[in-house]
Design a protein around this motif. Structure first.
Motif, mmCIF file in Angstrom:
data_model
loop_
_atom_site.group_PDB
_atom_site.id
_atom_site.type_symbol
_atom_site.label_atom_id
_atom_site.label_comp_id
_atom_site.label_asym_id
_atom_site.label_seq_id
_atom_site.Cartn_x
_atom_site.Cartn_y
_atom_site.Cartn_z
ATOM 1 N N GLU A 1 25.855 -38.040 37.403
ATOM 2 C CA GLU A 1 26.330 -37.962 35.696
ATOM 3 C C GLU A 1 24.665 -38.017 34.454
ATOM 4 O O GLU A 1 24.708 -37.537 34.230
ATOM 5 N N ALA A 2 23.825 -39.132 34.356
ATOM 6 C CA ALA A 2 22.545 -39.580 33.892
ATOM 7 C C ALA A 2 22.084 -37.945 34.749
ATOM 8 O O ALA A 2 21.942 -37.460 33.303
ATOM 9 N N ALA A 3 21.845 -37.612 35.368
ATOM 10 C CA ALA A 3 21.133 -35.867 35.824
ATOM 11 C C ALA A 3 21.738 -35.097 35.392
ATOM 12 O O ALA A 3 21.067 -34.357 34.691
ATOM 13 N N GLU A 4 23.025 -34.780 35.505
ATOM 14 C CA GLU A 4 24.050 -33.400 34.681
ATOM 15 C C GLU A 4 23.416 -33.775 33.116
ATOM 16 O O GLU A 4 23.499 -32.664 32.576
ATOM 17 N N ARG A 5 23.588 -34.598 32.438
ATOM 18 C CA ARG A 5 23.209 -35.477 30.532
ATOM 19 C C ARG A 5 21.643 -34.992 30.448
ATOM 20 O O ARG A 5 21.253 -34.040 29.768
ATOM 21 N N LEU A 6 20.595 -35.719 31.350
ATOM 22 C CA LEU A 6 19.554 -35.400 31.169
ATOM 23 C C LEU A 6 19.227 -33.904 31.781
ATOM 24 O O LEU A 6 18.371 -33.470 30.545
ATOM 25 N N GLN A 7 19.661 -32.697 32.393
ATOM 26 C CA GLN A 7 19.286 -31.410 32.407
ATOM 27 C C GLN A 7 20.248 -30.723 31.535
ATOM 28 O O GLN A 7 19.482 -29.629 30.403
ATOM 29 N N GLU A 8 21.467 -30.893 30.814
ATOM 30 C CA GLU A 8 21.850 -30.371 29.609
ATOM 31 C C GLU A 8 20.571 -31.179 28.233
ATOM 32 O O GLU A 8 20.815 -30.208 27.381
ATOM 33 N N ALA A 9 19.919 -32.455 27.945
ATOM 34 C CA ALA A 9 19.532 -32.633 27.207
ATOM 35 C C ALA A 9 18.144 -31.927 27.057
ATOM 36 O O ALA A 9 17.628 -30.733 25.812
ATOM 37 N N LEU A 10 17.162 -31.907 28.073
ATOM 38 C CA LEU A 10 16.735 -30.581 29.040
ATOM 39 C C LEU A 10 16.622 -28.905 28.083
ATOM 40 O O LEU A 10 15.521 -29.012 28.177
ATOM 41 N N ALA A 11 17.670 -28.913 28.545
ATOM 42 C CA ALA A 11 18.000 -27.544 28.399
ATOM 43 C C ALA A 11 17.784 -26.870 26.599
ATOM 44 O O ALA A 11 17.340 -26.071 26.269
ATOM 45 N N LEU A 12 18.686 -28.192 25.933
ATOM 46 C CA LEU A 12 18.316 -27.964 24.152
ATOM 47 C C LEU A 12 17.217 -28.472 23.908
ATOM 48 O O LEU A 12 16.492 -27.388 22.762
ATOM 49 N N CYS A 13 16.030 -28.987 24.249
ATOM 50 C CA CYS A 13 14.667 -29.605 24.089
ATOM 51 C C CYS A 13 13.425 -27.682 24.518
ATOM 52 O O CYS A 13 13.283 -27.603 23.328
ATOM 53 N N ARG A 14 14.638 -27.312 25.192
ATOM 54 C CA ARG A 14 13.728 -25.932 25.790
ATOM 55 C C ARG A 14 14.248 -25.369 25.121
ATOM 56 O O ARG A 14 13.297 -24.313 23.756
ATOM 57 N N LEU A 15 15.470 -25.285 24.038
ATOM 58 C CA LEU A 15 15.784 -24.321 23.231
ATOM 59 C C LEU A 15 14.989 -24.985 21.849
ATOM 60 O O LEU A 15 14.905 -23.420 21.026
ATOM 61 N N THR A 16 15.223 -25.684 21.510
ATOM 62 C CA THR A 16 14.579 -26.375 20.422
ATOM 63 C C THR A 16 12.883 -26.258 20.193
ATOM 64 O O THR A 16 12.523 -26.281 19.385
ATOM 65 N N GLY A 17 12.602 -26.123 21.482
ATOM 66 C CA GLY A 17 11.170 -25.881 21.786
ATOM 67 C C GLY A 17 10.273 -27.816 21.454
ATOM 68 O O GLY A 17 9.422 -27.674 20.980
ATOM 69 N N ASP A 18 11.053 -28.669 21.078
ATOM 70 C CA ASP A 18 10.763 -29.658 21.133
ATOM 71 C C ASP A 18 10.359 -30.297 22.140
ATOM 72 O O ASP A 18 10.648 -30.828 23.439
ATOM 73 N N GLN A 19 8.819 -30.282 22.776
ATOM 74 C CA GLN A 19 7.557 -30.408 23.763
ATOM 75 C C GLN A 19 8.088 -32.053 24.275
ATOM 76 O O GLN A 19 7.944 -32.733 25.542
ATOM 77 N N ALA A 20 8.073 -33.024 23.092
ATOM 78 C CA ALA A 20 7.765 -34.227 22.804
ATOM 79 C C ALA A 20 9.468 -34.823 23.825
ATOM 80 O O ALA A 20 9.144 -35.860 24.645
ATOM 81 N N ALA A 21 10.444 -34.455 23.431
ATOM 82 C CA ALA A 21 11.714 -34.593 23.843
ATOM 83 C C ALA A 21 11.975 -34.051 25.103
ATOM 84 O O ALA A 21 12.508 -34.398 26.437
ATOM 85 N N GLU A 22 11.254 -32.362 24.910
ATOM 86 C CA GLU A 22 11.468 -32.677 27.175
ATOM 87 C C GLU A 22 10.626 -33.563 27.826
ATOM 88 O O GLU A 22 11.164 -33.619 28.674
ATOM 89 N N ALA A 23 9.594 -33.845 27.325
ATOM 90 C CA ALA A 23 9.111 -34.584 28.285
ATOM 91 C C ALA A 23 9.407 -35.934 28.304
ATOM 92 O O ALA A 23 9.326 -36.125 29.524
ATOM 93 N N ARG A 24 9.699 -35.968 27.696
ATOM 94 C CA ARG A 24 10.908 -37.985 27.865
ATOM 95 C C ARG A 24 11.952 -37.542 28.399
ATOM 96 O O ARG A 24 12.300 -37.668 30.260
ATOM 97 N N ALA A 25 12.923 -36.020 28.767
ATOM 98 C CA ALA A 25 13.980 -35.583 29.898
ATOM 99 C C ALA A 25 13.217 -35.237 30.886
ATOM 100 O O ALA A 25 14.345 -36.375 31.721
#
Length: 1009
Positions: free
Chosen positions: A778-802
């Protein structure tokens, strides 16, 4: 309502989109059909600071609820479901249609069955009642979390859990009872009856080691947090286990005691008052109280010093306290409770937080509830001789939590009220401070003014009368006389008389303070226009004091000009120094200044400037401390006036530390005085500072105000971000269930308003919660969702954390190559965008991967690089993680002890659990199995309480190794089986290694128990 607030029409869910609507519906549901008045609803939603439109807002919420819940009702017809009753409303539904009423009815039926000799039937009814609960009551309405009726509901469930567990023990169904009893005990760790019940259940189940561990943990917790020994119920349960023959307790009978911590000696008294005159009788009376305390140490001596405003109560008590401080070798505590400040009186909770810090408690360790803070405060004072000065108190209720329990301490209180309740209930000795005797008043103004008093004694006598013999007024008048050396004393008195008459005409009600106001007005009218304006506006500041740059923003001037005006006011005794470049106003003068502002109407723009400048400075400071997150912070226009130097890390940290109390007060003021955007933005900006410094009490207060501001202004995006912040703090303190509920709500809000960045952050933190509790898929699934949204918004700091968090999940699953790839990618992104803190966390995880692969050199290098980054950026939690990694790889206990101390100071229970296990492993490996067992037992307790299945398995594995070394194969087998069970539940790779050990023992013919 026993969980999130939900409603259905038949089987169709009703969309209750507004938090305000859910709050109103929830409150009416709690009332169980009884009407709630408008005042009660307003108080629940807004507290002491409702907006003028509060009745209209409630009416609108009810109107929308009627439309949603009664779609077929004709317009303007009577509502059968939500009728108006008096000036309020009631919710009229069938008991079967409200989960709370169904829950209570089932409990009543269970009690009847139990009394009628049907324990099996009673158990079934209790179980059915508890199934009604889907979470904390009204869990998606955070602004009501502390409401007494909501808290009482949680207590109802806790009591029901206890009764059900007790009944199941009686029926012999211990296996079914244990999860329930463990939940109840974890929810209220200081409930001795609940802990005793759990101990008895463990004993019946044959888990005596767990029973002993629970007793010892509870005893330690009671001593640390409340300063008390176990009561009868807990002791009896422990003795029953001792009497039952079987294996010896797993907790050593005599655990080595750590060295006693060095306790700080607070010295909080304000500076003594220059030119103090007279009051010999009152000083002697206070001396007598302390002498009595020396002779009869049977109860705390409380001196209640009362008198009218401006009579010199504080000056008297401070003078006496400085004279008496040698009698209190353990320190002096002081707080200005601001009891008569109409805007920001200090709560007992806030005063206790300050005292607990002064007595050595770190911010994260400070309990959130007032009663728990008071208990911790009394525990820290036990056996110490401390003087407590409680200045400017409004009522006995404000004071009671601040009273110590040890007779060696003394309390001196100042108040305008005579505090009869404190005298009657707590034996306070009353000392009434009269007006300054005329001869002492004459000595005071002679000392201040000089020869002109001697030259015109009648005028001096009139001046004393005009000032009502109040020291504050006399000092203000004397300063005015000194500033006009050419004027005669008689001329000044005549002017004052004219001003007195003018104020009396304006105040037909006969204000008893008119004479003092005349003195203030007289002094105020002699100020230059700029100084007069400065005095008026300074009265509006929400916080306890004001510094030069803040004053410049308020006054719309340069810092030098603002400082000069402040010094002019200080010389006129209209403001007081509280430290270098910091000033405050006496509450009488503050009230006078606010009245002047209301008359002239120039306050709103000044407060806008102050809030805007503070918001800008806070943003700049946080950009300095956390540059990689600049893009997340809303840009604020630079003010016209200068701002403090916060461009370097030291300056930014120092400004935030100095202004913390003012920042908290500003958020509260903004939330309750029509500036919700300021409350929200300032709180969002400051989160990282508050959490990294362990300032959880302040963070909680700010977020409560900000969440309420966001909800009442229907700002769903802001509410989602704020709820995520609160959840982050819950995670750090091991409150995973609370965090999970808040984060789910944040995701829902963010999706509803299309805020992808807020949704990504909430999802990422949900993944973090899943990881800590061993739900890796479940953790991996949610983090993958978060990663896709970070890349969509261009938030590289959030992408690095995800990406880094995904690496941590894969590391926990033993997928080392995949983990290393993700973590290395996180390092690359962080270096590219200049995020050293993010890089440090990724390096720690890379070090953990290297350690698992037996690459000690690479592991040490990664942890050292991380440690250097964290020390440079003052990231304390990261520092502790890097120290844990280094200590584990190098078997260095010094590193691990330092890491444990940091996590304990920060209140990060997940980190504390990890390091306790690391310490246990290193101590066992280096030939100290008994000490290793102690650390693993502590880790096991923490992991069980927080639900960290990985660290729970790790603790059991460590205890198995300890038992093997100590020649106890049966205990080793039991812990090894439990370790395998925990690891297997979450799919951790350690499960295979332990399984192979178990299989080898069975193949060799060694019984495995």
């Amino acid at each position: 309502m026993l969980g999130p607030v939900r409603a259905w029409l038949g089987d169709v869910p009703v969309e209750l989109t507004s938090a305000g609507r859910r709050a109103v519906l929830g409150l009416l549901a709690i009332a169980g059909g009884q009407p709630l008045g408008q005042a009660e609803l307003i108080d629940a939603l807004w507290g002491d600071r409702p907006p003028p439109s509060a009745p209209n807002i409630i009416q609108t919420h009810v109107k929308h609820l009627r439309r949603l819940l009664e779609p077929g009702r004709a317009s303007r017809s009577h509502s059968a479901l939500l009728p108006r009753v008096g000036d309020g409303y009631a919710l009229r539904v069938s008991p079967d249609n409200l989960d709370l009423l169904r829950f209570r009815r089932l409990l009543a039926e269970a009690a009847t069955a139990q009394q009628g000799g049907d324990p099996q039937g009673a158990a079934g009814l209790y179980a059915e009642a508890l199934e009604r609960w889907q979470g904390a009551p009204l869990m998606d309405v955070p602004l009501l979390a502390g409401h007494p009726k909501v808290v009482a509901l949680a207590e109802e469930r806790h009591a029901a859990l206890g009764r059900y567990g007790e009944l199941m023990i009686t029926l012999g169904a211990v296996a079914e009872a244990l999860p329930i009893l463990e939940e109840a005990a974890a929810a209220q760790p200081l409930d001795e009856a609940g802990q005793a019940r759990l101990i008895r259940a463990y004993a019946v189940a044959g888990r005596r080691a767990k029973a002993f561990a629970t007793f010892h943990d509870t005893r330690r917790r009671l001593a640390d947090e409340l300063g008390v020994d176990p009561g009868h119920a807990l002791s009896a349960a422990h003795e029953a286990v001792l009497r039952d023959p079987g294996e010896p307790p797993a907790v050593p009978a005599a655990t080595p005691k750590p060295p006693a911590p060095v306790r700080p000696t607070p010295a909080q008294l304000p500076a003594d008052v220059p030119g103090f005159t007279g009051r010999d009788e009152e000083l002697a009376a206070l001396d007598r109280l302390v002498t009595e305390n020396d002779e009869q140490l049977t109860a705390v001596v409380i001196a209640a010093v009362s008198g009218m405003a401006g009579v010199g109560k504080t000056a008297l008590v401070v003078r006496w306290a400085h004279r008496a401080r040698s009698r209190f070798p353990d320190g002096q505590l002081y707080v200005n409770l601001r009891g008569y400040d109409t805007e920001q009186p200090m709560t007992a909770e806030d005063a206790l937080a300050g005292f607990l810090r002064a007595l050595g408690m770190s911010g994260p360790d400070i309990p959130s509830a007032r009663d728990e803070r008071a208990a911790a405060y009394r525990s820290l004072l036990d056996g110490r001789r401390v003087l407590i000065v409680l200045d400017n108190a409004a009522s006995a209720d404000q004071l009671r939590p601040l009273l110590p329990g040890t007779p060696a301490c003394a309390v001196v209180i100042t108040s305008r009220d005579t505090l009869p309740g404190l005298v009657a209930r707590h034996g306070a000795r009353r000392l009434v401070v009269p007006l300054l005797p005329r001869d002492e008043a004459l000595i005071l103004i002679t000392r201040l003014i000089g020869d002109r008093v001697r030259d015109d004694a009648p005028a001096a006598d009139d001046l004393i009368g005009r000032c009502a013999r109040l020291p504050l007024a006399l000092r203000v008048a004397a300063e005015l006389a000194i500033g006009r050396p050419e004027a005669t004393l008689r001329g000044l008195v005549t002017e004052l008389a004219d001003e007195d008459r003018r104020l009396k005409l304006l105040n037909a009600g006969g204000d008893p303070q008119t004479g003092v106001r005349a003195v203030f007005s007289w002094s105020y009218r002699q100020l230059s226009p700029a100084a007069a304006r400065a005095f008026r506006l300074l009265g509006l500041t929400p916080g306890p004091d004001v510094a030069g740059h803040a004053a410049a923003a308020l006054l719309d001037t340069g810092v030098t000009e603002a400082a000069e005006l402040l010094e002019v006011l200080a010389r006129a005794h209209l403001v007081q120094h509280t430290g270098a470049d910091r000033f405050t106003l006496h509450d009488l003068l503050r009230a006078y200044a606010v009245n002047l502002c209301e008359e002239i109407g120039d306050g709103s723009a000044a407060l806008d400037r102050l809030f805007d400048a503070t918001l800008f400075t806070a943003t700049e400071a946080m950009d300095t401390l956390y540059p990689a997150e600049q893009h997340r912070r809303a840009r604020v226009t630079r003010p016209r006036t200068p701002v403090p130097p916060v461009g370097d890390v030291g300056g930014a940290q120092a400004w935030l530390d100095r202004e913390r109390a003012n920042l908290v007060a500003m958020v509260g003021h903004a939330a309750t005085h029509g500036r919700p955007a300021h409350a929200v933005h300032l709180t969002l900006i400051l989160l990282r500072y508050l959490e990294s410094g362990g300032h959880y009490p302040e963070a909680v207060v700010m977020h409560e105000h900000a969440v309420r501001a966001a909800q009442l202004s229907d700002d769903a995006a802001a509410e989602a971000r704020l709820l995520t912040n609160v959840a982050v703090m819950d995670v750090q303190q091991g409150h995973y269930e609370q965090a999970d509920a808040l984060l789910r709500r944040a995701v829902e809000l963010a999706r509803g308003c299309g805020d992808h960045a807020a949704e990504a952050r909430a999802l990422g933190n949900l993944g973090h919660v899943d990881q800590w509790q061993g739900r890796y898929d479940e953790a991996a699934e949610r983090l993958q969702e978060a990663l896709a949204l970070c890349r969509l918004t261009g938030d590289q700091a959030a992408e690095a954390r995800a990406v880094g968090n995904l690496g941590q999940v894969y590391r926990r699953q033993g997928r080392d190559e995949q983990a290393a790839a993700y973590l290395s990618e996180s390092v690359r992104i962080c270096r590219r965008i200049g995020d050293p803190v993010g890089e440090g966390y990724a390096q720690v995880s890379l070090g953990d991967v290297a350690a698992r692969q037996r690459d000690t050199r690479r592991a040490v290098r990664c942890h050292r690089e991380a440690l250097a980054i964290f020390r440079r950026t003052n990231e304390r939690a990261g520092t502790a993680l890097a120290l844990d990694g280094l200590g584990t790889v190098t078997h260095d206990v010094v590193f691990l002890r330092e890491a444990l101390e940091i996590f304990q100071q920060l209140g990060e229970r997940a980190g504390e659990t990890r390091v306790s296990n690391s310490l246990g492993e290193v101590l066992t490996t280096t030939g100290q199995p008994e000490r290793g067992r102690e650390e693993h037992l502590r880790a096991l307790t923490l992991a069980t309480e927080t639900g960290d299945r990985y660290e729970e398995g790790r603790a059991h594995a460590g205890l198995a190794r300890v038992a093997e070394m100590l020649g106890d194969p049966e205990t080793a087998d039991r812990h090894r089986t439990l370790a395998w069970s925990r690891y297997a539940e979450i799919g951790a790779p350690e499960a295979e290694e332990i399984r192979s050990i178990i299989d080898r023992r069975q193949a060799s013919g060694t019984p495995h128990r």
